[in-house]
Design a protein around this motif. Sequence first.
Motif, PDB file in Angstrom:
ATOM      1  N   ALA A  95      47.647  58.434  33.764  1.00 19.59           N
ATOM      2  CA  ALA A  95      49.105  58.362  33.785  1.00 19.59           C
ATOM      3  C   ALA A  95      49.597  57.881  32.421  1.00 19.59           C
ATOM      4  CB  ALA A  95      49.566  57.406  34.883  1.00 19.59           C
ATOM      5  N   LYS A  96      50.735  58.413  31.983  1.00 19.48           N
ATOM      6  CA  LYS A  96      51.298  57.994  30.696  1.00 19.48           C
ATOM      7  C   LYS A  96      51.683  56.524  30.767  1.00 19.48           C
ATOM      8  CE  LYS A  96      52.984  62.531  29.486  1.00 19.48           C
ATOM      9  NZ  LYS A  96      53.835  63.481  30.154  1.00 19.48           N
ATOM     10  N   GLY A  97      51.290  55.774  29.733  1.00 20.93           N
ATOM     11  CA  GLY A  97      51.652  54.367  29.671  1.00 20.93           C
ATOM     12  C   GLY A  97      50.934  53.493  30.677  1.00 20.93           C
ATOM     13  N   SER A  98      49.806  53.961  31.180  1.00 23.15           N
ATOM     14  CA  SER A  98      49.103  53.198  32.213  1.00 23.15           C
ATOM     15  C   SER A  98      48.446  51.958  31.623  1.00 23.15           C
ATOM     16  CB  SER A  98      48.057  54.068  32.903  1.00 23.15           C
ATOM     17  OG  SER A  98      47.069  54.473  31.986  1.00 23.15           O
ATOM     18  N   GLY A  99      48.351  50.926  32.440  1.00 21.85           N
ATOM     19  CA  GLY A  99      47.643  49.703  32.075  1.00 21.85           C
ATOM     20  C   GLY A  99      46.250  49.736  32.669  1.00 21.85           C
ATOM     21  N   PRO A 100      45.628  48.577  32.843  1.00 21.86           N
ATOM     22  CA  PRO A 100      44.279  48.547  33.431  1.00 21.86           C
ATOM     23  C   PRO A 100      44.291  49.082  34.867  1.00 21.86           C
ATOM     24  CG  PRO A 100      44.804  46.476  32.372  1.00 21.86           C
ATOM     25  CD  PRO A 100      46.070  47.265  32.411  1.00 21.86           C
ATOM     26  N   GLU A 101      43.320  49.946  35.187  1.00 15.62           N
ATOM     27  CA  GLU A 101      43.230  50.526  36.522  1.00 15.62           C
ATOM     28  C   GLU A 101      42.088  49.942  37.337  1.00 15.62           C
ATOM     29  OE1 GLU A 101      43.174  52.507  33.746  1.00 15.62           O
ATOM     30  OE2 GLU A 101      45.000  53.696  33.828  1.00 15.62           O
ATOM     31  N   LEU A 102      41.193  49.190  36.706  1.00 10.23           N
ATOM     32  CA  LEU A 102      40.025  48.668  37.399  1.00 10.23           C
ATOM     33  C   LEU A 102      39.874  47.185  37.091  1.00 10.23           C
ATOM     34  CD1 LEU A 102      37.458  49.598  39.059  1.00 10.23           C
ATOM     35  CD2 LEU A 102      36.274  49.622  36.865  1.00 10.23           C
ATOM     36  N   ALA A 103      39.593  46.409  38.127  1.00  8.59           N
ATOM     37  CA  ALA A 103      39.289  44.989  37.941  1.00  8.59           C
ATOM     38  C   ALA A 103      37.809  44.791  38.232  1.00  8.59           C
ATOM     39  CB  ALA A 103      40.127  44.134  38.883  1.00  8.59           C
ATOM     40  N   ILE A 104      37.152  43.958  37.441  1.00 15.92           N
ATOM     41  CA  ILE A 104      35.730  43.696  37.655  1.00 15.92           C
ATOM     42  C   ILE A 104      35.475  42.190  37.662  1.00 15.92           C
ATOM     43  CG2 ILE A 104      34.953  45.867  36.643  1.00 15.92           C
ATOM     44  CD1 ILE A 104      34.150  44.312  34.135  1.00 15.92           C
ATOM     45  N   LYS A 105      34.486  41.791  38.449  1.00 12.57           N
ATOM     46  CA  LYS A 105      33.966  40.426  38.427  1.00 12.57           C
ATOM     47  C   LYS A 105      32.467  40.538  38.203  1.00 12.57           C
ATOM     48  CE  LYS A 105      35.153  38.740  42.443  1.00 12.57           C
ATOM     49  NZ  LYS A 105      35.426  37.836  43.564  1.00 12.57           N
ATOM     50  N   VAL A 106      31.916  39.605  37.461  1.00 11.58           N
ATOM     51  CA  VAL A 106      30.484  39.630  37.164  1.00 11.58           C
ATOM     52  C   VAL A 106      29.827  38.416  37.807  1.00 11.58           C
ATOM     53  CG1 VAL A 106      28.755  39.601  35.339  1.00 11.58           C
ATOM     54  CG2 VAL A 106      30.897  40.837  34.996  1.00 11.58           C
ATOM     55  N   ASP A 107      28.742  38.664  38.550  1.00 10.65           N
ATOM     56  CA  ASP A 107      27.955  37.583  39.136  1.00 10.65           C
ATOM     57  C   ASP A 107      27.074  37.015  38.032  1.00 10.65           C
ATOM     58  OD1 ASP A 107      26.552  35.879  40.751  1.00 10.65           O
ATOM     59  OD2 ASP A 107      25.351  37.436  41.690  1.00 10.65           O
ATOM     60  N   ASP A 108      27.566  35.988  37.368  1.00  6.93           N
ATOM     61  CA  ASP A 108      26.909  35.476  36.183  1.00  6.93           C
ATOM     62  C   ASP A 108      26.990  33.953  36.195  1.00  6.93           C
ATOM     63  OD1 ASP A 108      26.841  34.513  33.305  1.00  6.93           O
ATOM     64  OD2 ASP A 108      26.401  36.637  33.003  1.00  6.93           O
ATOM     65  N   PRO A 109      25.886  33.258  35.918  1.00  6.23           N
ATOM     66  CA  PRO A 109      25.910  31.794  35.943  1.00  6.23           C
ATOM     67  C   PRO A 109      26.878  31.191  34.928  1.00  6.23           C
ATOM     68  CG  PRO A 109      23.811  32.607  35.087  1.00  6.23           C
ATOM     69  CD  PRO A 109      24.563  33.793  35.607  1.00  6.23           C
ATOM     70  N   ARG A 110      27.246  31.973  33.918  1.00  8.25           N
ATOM     71  CA  ARG A 110      28.210  31.457  32.932  1.00  8.25           C
ATOM     72  C   ARG A 110      29.637  31.535  33.460  1.00  8.25           C
ATOM     73  NH1 ARG A 110      26.397  35.355  28.302  1.00  8.25           N
ATOM     74  NH2 ARG A 110      26.278  36.629  30.159  1.00  8.25           N
ATOM     75  N   ASN A 111      29.809  32.109  34.675  1.00  8.07           N
ATOM     76  CA  ASN A 111      31.118  32.189  35.320  1.00  8.07           C
ATOM     77  C   ASN A 111      32.164  32.814  34.405  1.00  8.07           C
ATOM     78  OD1 ASN A 111      32.973  31.933  37.346  1.00  8.07           O
ATOM     79  ND2 ASN A 111      33.472  29.818  36.901  1.00  8.07           N
ATOM     80  N   LEU A 112      31.874  34.021  33.962  1.00  9.57           N
ATOM     81  CA  LEU A 112      32.781  34.705  33.052  1.00  9.57           C
ATOM     82  C   LEU A 112      34.067  35.158  33.743  1.00  9.57           C
ATOM     83  CD1 LEU A 112      30.184  36.837  31.081  1.00  9.57           C
ATOM     84  CD2 LEU A 112      31.246  34.680  30.418  1.00  9.57           C
ATOM     85  N   GLY A 113      34.055  35.183  35.065  1.00  9.49           N
ATOM     86  CA  GLY A 113      35.282  35.492  35.792  1.00  9.49           C
ATOM     87  C   GLY A 113      35.604  36.960  35.856  1.00  9.49           C
ATOM     88  N   ARG A 114      36.874  37.251  35.771  1.00  8.39           N
ATOM     89  CA  ARG A 114      37.399  38.573  36.047  1.00  8.39           C
ATOM     90  C   ARG A 114      37.873  39.238  34.764  1.00  8.39           C
ATOM     91  NH1 ARG A 114      41.924  38.081  40.528  1.00  8.39           N
ATOM     92  NH2 ARG A 114      40.152  37.254  41.644  1.00  8.39           N
ATOM     93  N   ALA A 115      37.744  40.547  34.695  1.00 13.40           N
ATOM     94  CA  ALA A 115      38.254  41.308  33.556  1.00 13.40           C
ATOM     95  C   ALA A 115      38.939  42.556  34.089  1.00 13.40           C
ATOM     96  CB  ALA A 115      37.114  41.694  32.618  1.00 13.40           C
TER      97      ALA A 115
END
Length: 195
Positions: A95-115
């Motif tokens: 889509a024109k002008g679209s922002g992020p379409e996918l959210a990800i979380k990583v199972d990581d001991p450093r707790n990087l959180g969500r992107a």
Amino acid sequence: DFNWYAQRPYQYSDAHYMSPADETSFNILLQALNQGGFDQVLAGIERAFNKTSLSVIEASFIATQYYEPMKGYTWFEPEQENATSWEIILPLWLAKGSGPELAIKVDDPRNLGRAYVKHSLESGGYVIGHGVETCLAPHSFRIQKEMTVTMSIRVAEINEDSINDVLTSLWQHYPPANATYLLEKFGGQQQAAVG
């Protein structure tokens, strides 16, 4: 003849998933992937993760105009203990002008959180594997009368050790969640073009 199975799994989104409905249709789609060089993608994933026999097990086209969760995110979490399957996301139409379409979380001991990931036609697709949870990021293209279309291709190493993990992760109409069928069709052989 190509038979499609279409579904709209979420009440708070108009995301429609279209996938092959039977073996013949699945094989036609695999042949198209092979003609596009997808066997090289499989070989690259095998090298990166030290695998020897990945197979395409599911493929879907996803068209969406809006995703507006009322009660927070619905995360897809791989159930396997060991990395035996991966999802490749390929953006096809944005889509024109679209922002992020996918959210990800990583199972990581450093707790990087969500992107949040913004699809890009220029950079191609990306691979999601073990320890990564995904969901659609909230978005709406209704005012613009636009949509985003992506392709999701799930690949797995299918053998006696991985079959239970693969069975719990299947959710499209084809292939059937049947251990004997999957081991006979895909088990222990590299396959991109023919099922």
